[in-house]
Design a protein around this motif. Structure first.
Motif, mmCIF file in Angstrom:
data_model
loop_
_atom_site.group_PDB
_atom_site.id
_atom_site.type_symbol
_atom_site.label_atom_id
_atom_site.label_comp_id
_atom_site.label_asym_id
_atom_site.label_seq_id
_atom_site.Cartn_x
_atom_site.Cartn_y
_atom_site.Cartn_z
ATOM 1 N N LEU A 165 0.824 -1.180 -0.107
ATOM 2 C CA LEU A 165 0.206 -0.010 0.048
ATOM 3 C C LEU A 165 0.666 1.208 -0.025
ATOM 4 N N THR A 166 0.396 2.270 -0.758
ATOM 5 C CA THR A 166 0.979 3.509 -0.518
ATOM 6 C C THR A 166 -0.038 4.491 -0.073
ATOM 7 N N PHE A 167 0.199 5.089 1.089
ATOM 8 C CA PHE A 167 -0.489 6.066 1.878
ATOM 9 C C PHE A 167 -0.287 7.339 1.314
ATOM 10 N N ASN A 183 0.246 9.977 2.899
ATOM 11 C CA ASN A 183 1.547 10.694 3.266
ATOM 12 C C ASN A 183 2.969 10.261 2.547
ATOM 13 N N GLY A 184 2.719 9.350 1.813
ATOM 14 C CA GLY A 184 4.084 8.591 1.242
ATOM 15 C C GLY A 184 4.539 7.436 1.921
ATOM 16 N N LEU A 185 3.956 6.967 2.972
ATOM 17 C CA LEU A 185 4.558 5.677 3.804
ATOM 18 C C LEU A 185 3.930 4.718 2.848
ATOM 19 N N VAL A 186 4.482 3.398 2.748
ATOM 20 C CA VAL A 186 4.724 2.368 1.972
ATOM 21 C C VAL A 186 4.548 0.965 3.105
ATOM 22 N N ALA A 187 3.553 0.612 3.037
ATOM 23 C CA ALA A 187 3.349 -0.612 4.064
ATOM 24 C C ALA A 187 2.885 -2.033 2.959
ATOM 25 N N ARG A 188 3.472 -3.064 3.677
ATOM 26 C CA ARG A 188 3.458 -4.470 2.979
ATOM 27 C C ARG A 188 2.255 -5.304 4.071
ATOM 28 N N GLU A 189 1.372 -5.538 3.613
ATOM 29 C CA GLU A 189 0.042 -6.120 4.425
ATOM 30 C C GLU A 189 0.001 -7.648 3.933
ATOM 31 N N ALA A 190 0.276 -8.867 4.561
ATOM 32 C CA ALA A 190 -0.100 -10.014 4.331
ATOM 33 C C ALA A 190 -1.414 -10.378 4.934
ATOM 34 N N LEU A 191 -2.358 -11.204 4.082
ATOM 35 C CA LEU A 191 -3.568 -11.531 4.384
ATOM 36 C C LEU A 191 -3.251 -12.832 5.405
#
Length: 140
Positions: free
Chosen positions: A49-51, A53-61
Protein backbone atom coordinates in the motif's frame (compact mmCIF):
# COMPACT_ATOMS: atom_id res chain seq x y z
CA UNK A 1 1.00 -4.51 23.54
CA UNK A 2 -1.02 -1.47 22.52
CA UNK A 3 -4.47 -2.03 21.06
CA UNK A 4 -6.17 0.56 18.89
CA UNK A 5 -9.91 0.15 18.49
CA UNK A 6 -11.96 2.05 15.90
CA UNK A 7 -15.67 1.56 15.39
CA UNK A 8 -18.07 3.52 13.21
CA UNK A 9 -21.54 3.21 11.71
CA UNK A 10 -21.83 3.14 7.94
CA UNK A 11 -25.06 4.14 6.24
CA UNK A 12 -24.85 1.18 3.83
CA UNK A 13 -25.88 -2.47 3.90
CA UNK A 14 -23.44 -4.84 5.59
CA UNK A 15 -23.23 -6.92 2.39
CA UNK A 16 -22.07 -3.84 0.44
CA UNK A 17 -19.52 -2.89 3.10
CA UNK A 18 -18.21 -6.46 3.34
CA UNK A 19 -17.91 -6.72 -0.44
CA UNK A 20 -15.60 -3.68 -0.45
CA UNK A 21 -13.59 -4.77 2.62
CA UNK A 22 -12.98 -8.31 1.35
CA UNK A 23 -11.61 -7.03 -1.99
CA UNK A 24 -8.05 -7.19 -0.61
CA UNK A 25 -6.30 -5.82 -3.69
CA UNK A 26 -8.68 -2.89 -4.30
CA UNK A 27 -8.52 -1.25 -0.87
CA UNK A 28 -7.20 1.98 -2.43
CA UNK A 29 -10.16 2.37 -4.79
CA UNK A 30 -13.07 0.67 -3.01
CA UNK A 31 -12.44 1.13 0.69
CA UNK A 32 -10.14 4.07 1.45
CA UNK A 33 -9.58 6.23 -1.65
CA UNK A 34 -7.74 9.44 -0.85
CA UNK A 35 -6.18 7.94 2.27
CA UNK A 36 -4.52 5.25 0.14
CA UNK A 37 -3.17 6.23 -3.26
CA UNK A 38 -1.98 2.87 -4.62
CA UNK A 39 -2.05 -0.87 -3.96
CA UNK A 40 -0.53 -3.81 -5.73
CA UNK A 41 -0.29 -7.50 -4.87
CA UNK A 42 3.29 -8.76 -4.67
CA UNK A 43 4.65 -12.17 -5.71
CA UNK A 44 3.86 -13.63 -2.27
CA UNK A 45 0.23 -12.44 -2.29
CA UNK A 46 0.68 -9.55 0.14
CA UNK A 47 -0.65 -6.12 -0.71
CA UNK A 48 1.78 -3.23 -0.89
CA UNK A 49 0.00 0.00 0.00
CA UNK A 50 0.98 3.59 -0.62
CA UNK A 51 -0.62 6.09 1.76
CA UNK A 52 -1.36 9.74 0.95
CA UNK A 53 1.52 10.77 3.23
CA UNK A 54 3.99 8.70 1.18
CA UNK A 55 4.29 5.82 3.65
CA UNK A 56 4.51 2.38 2.03
CA UNK A 57 3.41 -0.72 3.95
CA UNK A 58 3.24 -4.41 3.11
CA UNK A 59 0.21 -6.26 4.49
CA UNK A 60 -0.13 -10.03 4.37
CA UNK A 61 -3.62 -11.52 4.50
CA UNK A 62 -4.02 -13.73 7.57
CA UNK A 63 -7.68 -14.65 7.24
CA UNK A 64 -10.81 -13.93 5.25
CA UNK A 65 -14.02 -15.15 6.88
CA UNK A 66 -17.10 -14.58 4.72
CA UNK A 67 -19.47 -16.12 7.29
CA UNK A 68 -18.47 -13.58 9.94
CA UNK A 69 -17.52 -10.75 7.53
CA UNK A 70 -14.06 -10.53 9.06
CA UNK A 71 -10.67 -9.90 7.47
CA UNK A 72 -7.33 -10.11 9.31
CA UNK A 73 -3.89 -9.02 8.17
CA UNK A 74 -0.40 -8.42 9.48
CA UNK A 75 2.11 -5.76 8.51
CA UNK A 76 5.47 -7.21 7.52
CA UNK A 77 8.59 -5.08 7.92
CA UNK A 78 8.50 -1.48 9.03
CA UNK A 79 9.22 -0.05 12.45
CA UNK A 80 6.77 -2.15 14.47
CA UNK A 81 8.01 -5.40 15.98
CA UNK A 82 4.44 -6.69 15.75
CA UNK A 83 1.43 -5.29 13.88
CA UNK A 84 -1.73 -7.35 13.49
CA UNK A 85 -5.13 -5.98 12.58
CA UNK A 86 -8.64 -7.17 11.84
CA UNK A 87 -11.74 -5.51 10.46
CA UNK A 88 -15.25 -6.85 10.79
CA UNK A 89 -18.63 -5.73 9.49
CA UNK A 90 -21.85 -6.19 11.47
CA UNK A 91 -25.42 -5.79 10.23
CA UNK A 92 -27.18 -2.93 12.02
CA UNK A 93 -30.49 -3.19 10.15
CA UNK A 94 -31.57 -2.33 6.65
CA UNK A 95 -29.15 0.07 5.00
CA UNK A 96 -26.86 0.32 8.01
CA UNK A 97 -23.79 -1.52 9.29
CA UNK A 98 -21.14 -1.25 11.97
CA UNK A 99 -17.44 -1.40 11.03
CA UNK A 100 -15.01 -2.53 13.74
CA UNK A 101 -11.26 -2.20 13.12
CA UNK A 102 -8.77 -3.40 15.74
CA UNK A 103 -4.98 -3.17 15.59
CA UNK A 104 -2.47 -4.65 18.03
CA UNK A 105 1.04 -3.22 17.84
CA UNK A 106 4.43 -3.46 19.54
CA UNK A 107 6.21 -1.47 20.78
CA UNK A 108 3.41 0.40 22.53
CA UNK A 109 4.87 3.74 21.40
CA UNK A 110 3.88 2.92 17.79
CA UNK A 111 0.23 3.42 18.76
CA UNK A 112 0.77 7.19 18.91
CA UNK A 113 1.65 7.11 15.20
CA UNK A 114 -0.84 4.46 14.05
CA UNK A 115 -3.95 5.74 15.89
CA UNK A 116 -4.27 9.04 13.95
CA UNK A 117 -3.71 7.14 10.70
CA UNK A 118 -6.52 4.76 11.62
CA UNK A 119 -8.78 7.71 12.48
CA UNK A 120 -8.17 9.23 9.05
CA UNK A 121 -8.48 5.84 7.36
CA UNK A 122 -11.80 5.26 9.11
CA UNK A 123 -13.11 8.63 7.91
CA UNK A 124 -12.05 7.81 4.35
CA UNK A 125 -13.69 4.38 4.54
CA UNK A 126 -16.97 5.76 5.90
CA UNK A 127 -17.08 8.41 3.16
CA UNK A 128 -16.31 5.94 0.37
CA UNK A 129 -18.74 3.29 1.63
CA UNK A 130 -21.52 5.85 1.92
CA UNK A 131 -20.78 7.17 -1.57
CA UNK A 132 -19.38 10.53 -0.48
CA UNK A 133 -16.13 12.23 -1.41
CA UNK A 134 -13.20 11.53 0.89
CA UNK A 135 -12.48 14.15 3.55
CA UNK A 136 -10.31 16.97 2.19
CA UNK A 137 -7.12 16.26 4.11
CA UNK A 138 -6.01 12.65 4.04
CA UNK A 139 -2.28 13.26 4.46
CA UNK A 140 -1.08 12.36 7.95
Amino acid sequence: MATIYKEFVVEADAAHVWNALRDFGAVHTRLAPGFLTACHIDAEGARVLTFANGLVAREALVGLDDAHRRLAYTVAGGKAAHHHASAQVFDEGEGRSRFVWITDVLPDAMAAYIEPMMAQGGAAMKAALEGHAAPASMAV
